[in-house]
Scaffold this active site. Structure first.
Site, PDB file in Angstrom:
ATOM      1  N   TYR A   1      25.875 -79.342 -71.855  1.00 46.26           N
ATOM      2  CA  TYR A   1      26.427 -79.057 -70.526  1.00 46.26           C
ATOM      3  C   TYR A   1      26.868 -80.350 -69.844  1.00 46.26           C
ATOM      4  CZ  TYR A   1      24.146 -74.560 -71.354  1.00 46.26           C
ATOM      5  OH  TYR A   1      23.739 -73.378 -71.895  1.00 46.26           O
TER       6      TYR A   1
ATOM      7  N   HIS B   1      20.637 -74.449 -80.061  1.00 48.11           N
ATOM      8  CA  HIS B   1      21.711 -73.964 -79.185  1.00 48.11           C
ATOM      9  C   HIS B   1      22.867 -73.309 -79.966  1.00 48.11           C
ATOM     10  CE1 HIS B   1      24.121 -75.271 -75.318  1.00 48.11           C
ATOM     11  NE2 HIS B   1      24.214 -73.969 -75.547  1.00 48.11           N
TER      12      HIS B   1
END
Ligand code: NAD
Length: 310
Positions: free
Chosen positions: A56, A119
């Site tokens: 992110y 992830h």
């Protein structure tokens, strides 16, 4: 704030969870000072689960979250991830997992995270995830650098097959249980329950599609689905409701998910989202939204490697 137990862990997580991807400017530029204030106000209001990732903002979200939690780390349950570092930048090797956690701990200014997730598993090689990434994450847990371990992704078949073949504590699924799409409840939810694994549900606003402002330009959803979401937003506005609150409340009411992660970077959003917990959805409006959104319920988009898209 209501709290729920996360699977078989000893974590009692707030039903409203803080998605920190907007702190990394994934949804556009933000005021960093406001980003810090929203984290503090979330803590003050009982939000205790914070989800971030090196991906992110290419580490920006972790750095900002770490700064905001300074001095208040003990009030927060912090989850981060490993193996995804860029739009096309993945590394599911054991070596990368081992290095990644230390880098994340440095940015987060802490010596452990509560949750470490592999992830976006659908972008990886299934065997490598099972033989390298997950075992390495479990070693991170043994070393005390992460209290609990799991994985995240969009493709339900991949999440299910990994949940059957591994001994993780939790799974994060996104965009598969919300006002428009609910297929998470069909087989992943019962599977996780039978395995004693926790469930985190992310993206209740369908990455911004279920908001009055509408989706970001890069939204991967089919145009028909996004159109239906826009119609649903209009129907909410006509009855004096905010679709974001309706959509969030719908997810907060979903008991199998210990927490619902919503991306937030401004205090007005946080306040709307906190208020959603006490919001009563008008049953007539909910029926109307059902009619508008039902035709697109099977339109979840595909993500990751072709062989993982079931
Ligand atoms: P989301 O559905 O939470 O939507 C976020 C968007 O909605 C942002 O633009 C935000 O500014 C806006 N928003 C938030 N509250 C609002 C309100 N009250 N009114 C109007 N707009 C509002 O999508 P998301 O951010 O992708 O998902 C939530 C979090 O879940 C992420 O931040 C991330 O932490 C996590 N997540 C993880 C994965 C994964 O691990 N693969 C995938 C998706 C999301």
């Amino acid at each position: 704030m209501e709290y729920r137990k996360l699977g078989s862990t000893d974590l009692e997580v707030s039903i409203l969870g803080f998605g920190a991807s907007p702190l990394g400017e994934e949804f556009g530029a933000i005021d960093p000072a406001e980003g810090e204030r929203v984290v503090h106000e979330a803590l003050d209001n009982g939000v205790n689960y914070f989800d971030t990732a090196p991906f992110y903002g290419r580490t920006l979200s972790e750095t900002r979250l770490g700064r905001a939690l300074k001095g208040r780390r003990d009030q927060a349950i912090v989850g981060t991830k490993c193996c995804r570092y860029d739009v096309d930048g993945f590394d599911f090797s054991a070596k990368r997992v081992t290095a990644s956690i230390d880098e994340s701990l440095g940015r987060l200014q802490t010596d452990y995270v509560d949750v470490l997730l592999v992830h976006d598993v659908e972008f990886g090689d299934r065997r490598q995830i099972l033989e390298e990434a997950i075992p390495a994450a479990l070693r991170v847990k043994e070393a005390g650098k992460a209290r609990y371990v799991g994985f995240s992704g969009l493709q339900l078949g991949m999440l299910e097959s990994l949940a059957v073949e591994s001994e993780v504590d939790l799974v994060l699924s996104y965009a598969r249980y919300n006002l428009a799409i609910r297929d998470l409840d069909v087989s992943l939810r019962p599977l996780l329950e039978s395995r004693g694994m926790g469930l985190v549900n992310a993206s209740p606003l369908l990455l911004g599609a279920l908001t009055q402002a509408g989706p970001p330009e890069w939204h991967p959803g089919a145009p028909e689905m996004l159109e239906a979401c826009a119609k649903a937003a209009m129907a909410c506005a006509e009855s004096g409701a905010d679709i974001a609150q309706v959509a969030l409340k719908f997810c907060l009411d979903y008991q199998p998910a210990a927490t619902t992660l919503v991306g937030m970077s401004a205090r007005d959003q946080l306040r709307t989202n906190l208020a959603a917990a006490d919001f009563e959805i008008d049953p007539a409006l909910l029926r109307k939204l059902g009619t508008i959104l039902e035709p697109v319920a099977a339109m979840a988009w595909k993500s990751g490697c072709a062989e993982n898209q079931d």
